[in-house]
Design a protein around this motif. Structure first.
Motif, PDB file in Angstrom:
ATOM      1  N   ALA A 287       6.300 -14.499  -5.342  1.00  0.00           N
ATOM      2  CA  ALA A 287       6.589 -13.742  -6.573  1.00  0.00           C
ATOM      3  C   ALA A 287       5.314 -13.322  -7.292  1.00  0.00           C
ATOM      4  O   ALA A 287       5.227 -12.218  -7.841  1.00  0.00           O
ATOM      5  N   GLN A 288       4.293 -14.196  -7.286  1.00  0.00           N
ATOM      6  CA  GLN A 288       3.046 -13.892  -7.990  1.00  0.00           C
ATOM      7  C   GLN A 288       2.361 -12.666  -7.385  1.00  0.00           C
ATOM      8  O   GLN A 288       1.840 -11.814  -8.109  1.00  0.00           O
ATOM      9  N   VAL A 289       2.380 -12.586  -6.054  1.00  0.00           N
ATOM     10  CA  VAL A 289       1.778 -11.438  -5.362  1.00  0.00           C
ATOM     11  C   VAL A 289       2.573 -10.169  -5.677  1.00  0.00           C
ATOM     12  O   VAL A 289       2.007  -9.128  -6.021  1.00  0.00           O
ATOM     13  N   HIS A 290       3.904 -10.268  -5.572  1.00  0.00           N
ATOM     14  CA  HIS A 290       4.757  -9.103  -5.843  1.00  0.00           C
ATOM     15  C   HIS A 290       4.577  -8.620  -7.282  1.00  0.00           C
ATOM     16  O   HIS A 290       4.472  -7.410  -7.528  1.00  0.00           O
ATOM     17  N   ASN A 291       4.510  -9.543  -8.210  1.00  0.00           N
ATOM     18  CA  ASN A 291       4.347  -9.176  -9.624  1.00  0.00           C
ATOM     19  C   ASN A 291       2.992  -8.522  -9.892  1.00  0.00           C
ATOM     20  O   ASN A 291       2.874  -7.648 -10.750  1.00  0.00           O
ATOM     21  N   SER A 292       1.985  -8.943  -9.134  1.00  0.00           N
ATOM     22  CA  SER A 292       0.649  -8.341  -9.312  1.00  0.00           C
ATOM     23  C   SER A 292       0.636  -6.889  -8.850  1.00  0.00           C
ATOM     24  O   SER A 292      -0.262  -6.118  -9.202  1.00  0.00           O
ATOM     25  N   LEU A 293       1.649  -6.504  -8.040  1.00  0.00           N
ATOM     26  CA  LEU A 293       1.776  -5.129  -7.559  1.00  0.00           C
ATOM     27  C   LEU A 293       2.973  -4.430  -8.210  1.00  0.00           C
ATOM     28  O   LEU A 293       3.555  -3.499  -7.647  1.00  0.00           O
ATOM     29  N   GLY A 294       3.334  -4.882  -9.386  1.00  0.00           N
ATOM     30  CA  GLY A 294       4.372  -4.204 -10.155  1.00  0.00           C
ATOM     31  C   GLY A 294       5.752  -4.813 -10.061  1.00  0.00           C
ATOM     32  O   GLY A 294       6.610  -4.568 -10.893  1.00  0.00           O
ATOM     33  N   GLY A 295       6.005  -5.569  -8.985  1.00  0.00           N
ATOM     34  CA  GLY A 295       7.276  -6.275  -8.859  1.00  0.00           C
ATOM     35  C   GLY A 295       8.415  -5.490  -8.236  1.00  0.00           C
ATOM     36  O   GLY A 295       9.513  -6.024  -8.067  1.00  0.00           O
ATOM     37  N   HIS A 296       8.198  -4.218  -7.879  1.00  0.00           N
ATOM     38  CA  HIS A 296       9.294  -3.409  -7.337  1.00  0.00           C
ATOM     39  C   HIS A 296       8.982  -2.768  -5.990  1.00  0.00           C
ATOM     40  O   HIS A 296       9.835  -2.093  -5.413  1.00  0.00           O
ATOM     41  N   VAL A 297       7.763  -2.951  -5.478  1.00  0.00           N
ATOM     42  CA  VAL A 297       7.348  -2.265  -4.246  1.00  0.00           C
ATOM     43  C   VAL A 297       8.188  -2.728  -3.053  1.00  0.00           C
ATOM     44  O   VAL A 297       8.305  -3.917  -2.792  1.00  0.00           O
ATOM     45  N   ARG A 298       8.750  -1.761  -2.327  1.00  0.00           N
ATOM     46  CA  ARG A 298       9.509  -2.085  -1.123  1.00  0.00           C
ATOM     47  C   ARG A 298       8.851  -1.554   0.147  1.00  0.00           C
ATOM     48  O   ARG A 298       9.173  -1.974   1.242  1.00  0.00           O
ATOM     49  N   LEU A 299       7.879  -0.621  -0.012  1.00  0.00           N
ATOM     50  CA  LEU A 299       7.221  -0.075   1.171  1.00  0.00           C
ATOM     51  C   LEU A 299       5.891   0.576   0.809  1.00  0.00           C
ATOM     52  O   LEU A 299       5.803   1.346  -0.153  1.00  0.00           O
ATOM     53  N   PHE A 300       4.860   0.245   1.592  1.00  0.00           N
ATOM     54  CA  PHE A 300       3.580   0.942   1.543  1.00  0.00           C
ATOM     55  C   PHE A 300       3.463   1.783   2.811  1.00  0.00           C
ATOM     56  O   PHE A 300       3.868   1.336   3.894  1.00  0.00           O
ATOM     57  N   ILE A 301       2.892   2.978   2.692  1.00  0.00           N
ATOM     58  CA  ILE A 301       2.666   3.830   3.862  1.00  0.00           C
ATOM     59  C   ILE A 301       1.195   4.219   3.890  1.00  0.00           C
ATOM     60  O   ILE A 301       0.658   4.730   2.912  1.00  0.00           O
ATOM     61  N   SER A 302       0.541   3.953   5.029  1.00  0.00           N
ATOM     62  CA  SER A 302      -0.885   4.237   5.168  1.00  0.00           C
ATOM     63  C   SER A 302      -1.096   5.399   6.131  1.00  0.00           C
ATOM     64  O   SER A 302      -0.382   5.549   7.114  1.00  0.00           O
ATOM     65  N   GLY A 303      -2.087   6.225   5.829  1.00  0.00           N
ATOM     66  CA  GLY A 303      -2.413   7.350   6.704  1.00  0.00           C
ATOM     67  C   GLY A 303      -3.853   7.764   6.542  1.00  0.00           C
ATOM     68  O   GLY A 303      -4.637   7.085   5.881  1.00  0.00           O
ATOM     69  N   ALA A 304      -4.206   8.889   7.161  1.00  0.00           N
ATOM     70  CA  ALA A 304      -5.547   9.497   7.102  1.00  0.00           C
ATOM     71  C   ALA A 304      -6.545   8.834   8.052  1.00  0.00           C
ATOM     72  O   ALA A 304      -7.508   9.454   8.471  1.00  0.00           O
ATOM     73  N   ALA A 305      -6.333   7.564   8.386  1.00  0.00           N
ATOM     74  CA  ALA A 305      -7.178   6.853   9.348  1.00  0.00           C
ATOM     75  C   ALA A 305      -6.412   5.605   9.780  1.00  0.00           C
ATOM     76  O   ALA A 305      -5.443   5.207   9.127  1.00  0.00           O
ATOM     77  N   GLY A 306      -6.854   4.990  10.880  1.00  0.00           N
ATOM     78  CA  GLY A 306      -6.180   3.786  11.373  1.00  0.00           C
ATOM     79  C   GLY A 306      -6.448   2.599  10.460  1.00  0.00           C
ATOM     80  O   GLY A 306      -7.573   2.389  10.015  1.00  0.00           O
ATOM     81  N   ILE A 307      -5.410   1.832  10.178  1.00  0.00           N
ATOM     82  CA  ILE A 307      -5.568   0.635   9.347  1.00  0.00           C
ATOM     83  C   ILE A 307      -5.658  -0.598  10.238  1.00  0.00           C
ATOM     84  O   ILE A 307      -5.087  -0.630  11.345  1.00  0.00           O
ATOM     85  N   ASP A 308      -6.373  -1.602   9.796  1.00  0.00           N
ATOM     86  CA  ASP A 308      -6.483  -2.860  10.524  1.00  0.00           C
ATOM     87  C   ASP A 308      -5.075  -3.462  10.676  1.00  0.00           C
ATOM     88  O   ASP A 308      -4.397  -3.712   9.670  1.00  0.00           O
ATOM     89  N   PRO A 309      -4.608  -3.693  11.914  1.00  0.00           N
ATOM     90  CA  PRO A 309      -3.271  -4.254  12.125  1.00  0.00           C
ATOM     91  C   PRO A 309      -3.035  -5.573  11.391  1.00  0.00           C
ATOM     92  O   PRO A 309      -1.909  -5.869  10.995  1.00  0.00           O
ATOM     93  N   LEU A 310      -4.098  -6.347  11.183  1.00  0.00           N
ATOM     94  CA  LEU A 310      -3.951  -7.619  10.473  1.00  0.00           C
ATOM     95  C   LEU A 310      -3.571  -7.409   9.007  1.00  0.00           C
ATOM     96  O   LEU A 310      -2.899  -8.248   8.403  1.00  0.00           O
TER      97      LEU A 310
END
Length: 571
Positions: A324-347
C-alpha cells in the motif's frame, strides 16, 4: 493467454469521425483535467466543451484564409495545444508539430522546410518566435496561446477562439462540414535530430486511426481511465498513445506539471495509467528501493514480494494491501504503466509487476504512426518489445545464424513517405515494407525482440556482433551508475575493436554510502571499476568492457530521453 481474443473497438476512418463519435458517447464526462494556474487544482473540461472549442478554433483559422495550409504547433502539453491540433487536422489543413526544446535557428529552419503559413505557440516561446518573425517573410500568422491582446506581430489565441465561437453561433459551418481526405498527407512530423539530419515524416488520418484501433485491441482502456500526460506531446508516441487514444476510448487526460511533479500529479488526478520512457520508470523504481533501504524496510519488502508471488500462483492477489505504501506514493490508483521509445530493463518491468503495478512496453517509430508491436496487458514478455499489432506484418530481413536481422514492417499505419526526400523514402520503403534500421528477432511465440540499432552495432575483427544496449542495461543496474554509453573503439596499432564506455556515476548514492563528494576522487573510479568487473563476469569475453571514462555532464538526449549517440560520439 496466447489465443486470448482481442478487445472490441469501434471503427473510425478519420480523427474528425473519431471526435464526433466520442462526443456522442462520452459528451458529459471530462476529456481533460487542466490547471488554469500553476500549482492550482485540476479543472475538468468535458468532451462536448472540447469539441465546441475545436470547432470554434478551426472555424476561426479558416476565416483567416488558412484552409488547406500548413500550420506549425509548438508548446508544452496543455489544453490549448490539444485544441489547436485537431482544429487544424479536422478541417483546416496540415499540422506540423514542433519540439518545444528546439533552439530558435532550428525552429526557423523547420518552419521554412515545412512551408508553414502559420504557427501557434505558447508564451514560453514568444521571444524566439518574435525574433523569427523579423527574419521570415513566409509565415503569415503568429498565434500566441498566452497573449491577452493582439499586437503588430502576434494574434491572441483566446481572442481568436472567441471569434470562432461567434462565427459558429452565427451559422458558419466551413469547418464543421469540411470533408477529410483520409489518405492525404495531413501531418508533417520531424524526426529527432538536428535540422540537417531530421526527416519530415508524412502521415495521414488513415495511418493514425489504423494505429489507434489496433493498439486498443491489444490493451484494455475504457472511459473510467485517467491518463497522466507526461511526455512531450509533439512526439508521435505521446500524441497518438497519450492524447488521441484517450479521446477515442473516452478516457480523461490530466496534464502533468513536470517530471518532478509526477507523484503529486498522479495523486491529484487519480490517474490510472501513464505512458513513459525507460529513464522515467527506471528512476521511479530505483527511488522505491532507495526509500525502502533508507527506512530499513528493504528486507521486509523482498519477503513481501516472495509471499505475494507465491499467493498469486493460487489466484490470490494481495499486492495493493501488502504494498500500500508504494501504491500510495504513486497516487494510489495506478493500474498500468506503459513504456516506449526505447527498451526497458526487464527487471524493472517485472519489479513493478511484483509490487502490483503492471508495466508493459511497446515498440514503434514516427514512420509507423507510431506503434509496430505491443505487449498485451494479459499476454506479455518483459524482455520483448511486444507482438505485432493486428493488421501489421513484421518480418526479419536477412536474418543471421541467430535469427537476428533488420526489423521491417508493413501495414496501414506505415507513413506515406519522407517529405521532399525521394532518396530517403525509396531507401526506407521497399514494396510497401518499412525498413526500420533496428535489429532484432521474432521468437517462437511471435514476440518481437529488439537487439539494437543497425548503425550502433559493434562488429569485432572476428565478425561477432555486440549490441551496446545489452551492456548498458547491465551497467545501469548498478546502484552507483546513473547512465552509460557503450561504443566500439579501435585499438591503437591494430584493426581490433574493443568495447569502451562512458559512465556517469550516481554521485548522490556514492556520497551517501562512501562520503565521497567529488568525481575527481580516485575512489570513485575504483567503485565503478568494481561494477564494470561485475558486469564483465556476466558477459562472454569478446563483450568485456575493456576501458571506461567517467563523466559528470549528462548525455545529450532527444525529447523522449534517448541518448543522441551520433552526437555524443562526434564530440
Amino acid at each position: 493467454m496466447k489465443n486470448t481474443p482481442l478487445y472490441e473497438v469501434r471503427p473510425i476512418n478519420n480523427l474528425k469521425e473519431m471526435l464526433n463519435s466520442s462526443v456522442e458517447l462520452y459528451g458529459n464526462k471530462p476529456a481533460f483535467l487542466a490547471k488554469p494556474k500553476e500549482g492550482g487544482e485540476y479543472k475538468p473540461i468535458l468532451f462536448k466543451e472540447y469539441k465546441a472549442d475545436v470547432d470554434a478554433f478551426g472555424t476561426a483559422l479558416i476565416s483567416l484564409g488558412l484552409k488547406g495550409k500548413r500550420i506549425a504547433l509548438i508548446g508544452e502539453n496543455r489544453y490549448e495545444w490539444s485544441i489547436s491540433y485537431l482544429a487544424v487536422l479536422n478541417g483546416t489543413g496540415i499540422i506540423v508539430p514542433l519540439d518545444k526544446e528546439l533552439p530558435k535557428n532550428e525552429i526557423a529552419n523547420l518552419l521554412t522546410r515545412s512551408k508553414a503559413n502559420a504557427i501557434i505557440f505558447t508564451g514560453s516561446k514568444r521571444d524566439d518566435i518574435k525574433d523569427i518573425a523579423r527574419e521570415l517573410n513566409t509565415v503569415d500568422f503568429y498565434i500566441d496561446m498566452d497573449a491577452v491582446e493582439d499586437d503588430e506581430t502576434v494574434m491572441s489565441f483566446g481572442k481568436l477562439l472567441k471569434k470562432g465561437h461567434e462565427l459558429v453561433k452565427n451559422g458558419d459551418r466551413s469547418f464543421i462540414d469540411a470533408e477529410i481526405d483520409n489518405e492525404a498527407m495531413n501531418i508533417l512530423l520531424f524526426t529527432s535530430g538536428t535540422t540537417d539530419t531530421s526527416k519530415a515524416v508524412m502521415l495521414s488520418h488513415k495511418n493514425i486511426c489504423a494505429n489507434l484501433m489496433a493498439m486498443c485491441q491489444m490493451v484494455y482502456i475504457d472511459d473510467k481511465d485517467i491518463f497522466l500526460s507526461v511526455l512531450p506531446i509533439h512526439h508521435t508516441y505521446e500524441c497518438t498513445c497519450g492524447f488521441l487514444c484517450q479521446l477515442y476510448r473516452g478516457c480523461t487526460v490530466a496534464y502533468c506539471e513536470g517530471l518532478r511533479h509526477i507523484p503529486k500529479n498522479l495523486a491529484e488526478s487519480k490517474a490510472t495509467m501513464m505512458l513513459g520512457v525507460p529513464l522515467i520508470f527506471e528512476a521511479m523504481y530505483k527511488r522505491i528501493w532507495d526509500q525502502a533501504s533508507k527506512s530499513g524496510l528493504d528486507k521486509k519488502l523482498r519477503t513481501g514480494i516472495k509471499i505475494s508471488n507465491l499467493l498469486r500462483k493460487f489466484g490470490i492477489d494481495i499486492t495493493k494491501k501488502l504494498f500500500a505504501q508504494v501504491h500510495n506514493s504513486l497516487g494510489g490508483h495506478v493500474r498500468l504503466f506503459i513504456s516506449g521509445a526505447a527498451g526497458i530493463d526487464p527487471l524493472v518491468s517485472k519489479g513493478f509487476r511484483d509490487l502490483g503495478i503492471p508495466l508493459i512496453q511497446g515498440y514503434g517509430l514516427t514512420e509507423c504512426a507510431p506503434i509496430v508491436a505491443l505487449n498485451r496487458d494479459i499476454y506479455y514478455k518483459d524482455d520483448a518489445a511486444g507482438l505485432p499489432l493486428p493488421g501489421v506484418e513484421v518480418k526479419i530481413d536477412h536474418p543471421d545464424a541467430d535469427g537476428v536481422g533488420e526489423i521491417i514492417a508493413k501495414g496501414p499505419n506505415v507513413m506515406l513517405g519522407y517529405y521532399e526526400d525521394e532518396k530517403a523514402t525509396s531507401k526506407a520503403l521497399k514494396n510497401g515494407w518499412f525498413h526500420t534500421g533496428d535489429l532484432g528477432y521474432i521468437d517462437s511465440d511471435g514476440f518481437v525482440h529488439i537487439t539494437g540499432r543497425e548503425k550502433d552495432v559493434i562488429v569485432t575483427k572476428n565478425g561477432k556482433n555486440i549490441y551496446p544496449e545489452e551492456i548498458e542495461t547491465l551497467l545501469n543496474r548498478s546502484d552507483y551508475i546513473k547512465e552509460s554509453l557503450v561504443y566500439g573503439k579501435m585499438e591503437e596499432g591494430s584493426d581490433e575493436v574493443t568495447v569502451a564506455a562512458e559512465i556517469i556515476p550516481d554521485m548522490e548514492k556514492i556520497q551517501a554510502e562512501f562520503n565521497i563528494s567529488s568525481i575527481e576522487d580516485k575512489r570513485v573510479r575504483e567503485i565503478i571499476q568494481n561494477e564494470v568487473k561485475a558486469v564483465n563476469k556476466k558477459l562472454v569475453t569478446y563483450k568485456y568492457v575493456k576501458e571506461f571514462q567517467l563523466r559528470e555532464k549528462e548525455f545529450a538526449k532527444t525529447t523522449t530521453k534517448k541518448i543522441k549517440r551520433y552526437l555524443e560520439r562526434k564530440q
